[in-house]
Motif scaffolding. Structure first.
Motif, PDB file in Angstrom:
ATOM      1  N   SER A  67       0.830  -1.205   0.000  1.00  0.00           N
ATOM      2  CA  SER A  67       0.000   0.000   0.000  1.00  0.00           C
ATOM      3  C   SER A  67       0.865   1.256   0.000  1.00  0.00           C
ATOM      4  CB  SER A  67      -0.971   0.004   1.177  1.00  0.00           C
ATOM      5  OG  SER A  67      -0.281   0.052   2.395  1.00  0.00           O
ATOM      6  N   GLY A  68       1.958   1.263   0.759  1.00  0.00           N
ATOM      7  CA  GLY A  68       2.875   2.407   0.737  1.00  0.00           C
ATOM      8  C   GLY A  68       3.574   2.552  -0.595  1.00  0.00           C
ATOM      9  N   SER A  71       1.073   3.868  -3.268  1.00  0.00           N
ATOM     10  CA  SER A  71       0.769   5.304  -3.144  1.00  0.00           C
ATOM     11  C   SER A  71       1.934   6.150  -3.662  1.00  0.00           C
ATOM     12  CB  SER A  71       0.404   5.676  -1.714  1.00  0.00           C
ATOM     13  OG  SER A  71       1.503   5.510  -0.858  1.00  0.00           O
ATOM     14  N   ASN A  72       3.162   5.721  -3.428  1.00  0.00           N
ATOM     15  CA  ASN A  72       4.316   6.445  -3.976  1.00  0.00           C
ATOM     16  C   ASN A  72       4.372   6.356  -5.491  1.00  0.00           C
ATOM     17  OD1 ASN A  72       5.269   7.338  -1.519  1.00  0.00           O
ATOM     18  ND2 ASN A  72       6.631   5.585  -1.235  1.00  0.00           N
ATOM     19  N   LEU A  74       1.845   5.873  -7.576  1.00  0.00           N
ATOM     20  CA  LEU A  74       0.740   6.594  -8.217  1.00  0.00           C
ATOM     21  C   LEU A  74       0.982   8.098  -8.289  1.00  0.00           C
ATOM     22  CD1 LEU A  74      -2.363   4.685  -6.807  1.00  0.00           C
ATOM     23  CD2 LEU A  74      -1.451   4.617  -9.138  1.00  0.00           C
ATOM     24  N   THR A  75       1.863   8.623  -7.460  1.00  0.00           N
ATOM     25  CA  THR A  75       2.175  10.059  -7.518  1.00  0.00           C
ATOM     26  C   THR A  75       3.333  10.365  -8.456  1.00  0.00           C
ATOM     27  OG1 THR A  75       3.653   9.892  -5.604  1.00  0.00           O
ATOM     28  CG2 THR A  75       1.343  10.447  -5.168  1.00  0.00           C
ATOM     29  N   TYR A  79       3.482   5.759 -14.064  1.00  0.00           N
ATOM     30  CA  TYR A  79       3.098   4.836 -13.005  1.00  0.00           C
ATOM     31  C   TYR A  79       2.583   3.498 -13.516  1.00  0.00           C
ATOM     32  CZ  TYR A  79      -1.750   6.398 -13.662  1.00  0.00           C
ATOM     33  OH  TYR A  79      -2.968   6.685 -14.178  1.00  0.00           O
ATOM     34  N   LEU A 149      -6.272  -1.442  -4.270  1.00  0.00           N
ATOM     35  CA  LEU A 149      -5.483  -0.274  -3.868  1.00  0.00           C
ATOM     36  C   LEU A 149      -5.210   0.690  -5.011  1.00  0.00           C
ATOM     37  CD1 LEU A 149      -2.901  -1.894  -1.449  1.00  0.00           C
ATOM     38  CD2 LEU A 149      -4.685  -0.252  -0.852  1.00  0.00           C
TER      39      LEU A 149
END
Length: 187
Positions: A67-68, A71-72, A74-75, A79, A149
């Motif tokens: 999950s971490g 999220s990294n 996707l920014t 991606y 996610l």
């Protein structure tokens, strides 16, 4: 604000459906089995199934890590390619994890049989049959959560629907196989 809450409700509903399907899959077997076989067979089956399903701890830790990472990713730019690499590298790591998992199962089986051979005599048979589920769970157990996610609406939707459909089919199959083959059929 209503669009935000509507979107949040959709995501929560999918998570709820997924949680219910997991609940059915992980608990209905003992209830169904207890209707058709002796308590000692239920105990052996229960121990074997819970030992085999211990890969779930690994999957939960992996999901927290992913999950971490997701999220990294996707920014960042590009991606899509990074998510594919993450997915397939996770599969490879999970394949490597199969061997320690099998060793763990073997060790637990020997400990239980050494100390409780009379009560859990059929444990070995159940473990051998159930190991396939454990191996598949290790390799692909993270995938539904992965798609959930990254919020791939269609993929997440179909993964959730597949999970719910699989759970219903699983319960029906459990009942029929237990009726005809007892605990070994259930395994």
């Amino acid at each position: 604000h209503s669009m935000y809450f509507s979107g949040l409700l959709k995501v929560r509903l999918k998570g709820f459906v997924y949680a219910i399907s997991e609940l059915l899959m992980f608990n209905s077997d003992l209830i169904i089995l207890s209707l058709f076989v002796t308590l000692s067979e239920v105990a052996s089956y229960a121990l074997a199934s819970r030992v085999v399903m211990m890969y779930g701890f690994y999957v939960q830790v992996q999901n927290a890590y992913l999950s971490g990472k997701i999220s990294n990713i996707l920014t960042s730019s590009n991606y899509g390619l990074k998510l594919k690499k993450l997915f397939w590298s996770t599969v490879v790591v999970n394949i490597a994890f199969i061997f320690p998992y099998l060793f763990f199962i073997y060790a637990i089986e020997n400990i239980v049989i050494t100390f409780f051979s009379d009560e859990y005599g059929s444990l070995h048979d159940y473990l051998i049959i159930m190991l396939g589920v454990g191996v598949v769970g290790i390799v692909f157990g993270f995938s539904v959560n992965f798609f959930f996610l990254i919020s791939r609406e269609k993929t997440s939707f179909w993964a959730t629907q597949f999970g719910l459909g699989w759970s219903i089919l699983y319960v029906i199959t459990l009942m029929l196989s237990t009726m005809f083959y007892g605990a070994l059929g259930l395994a």
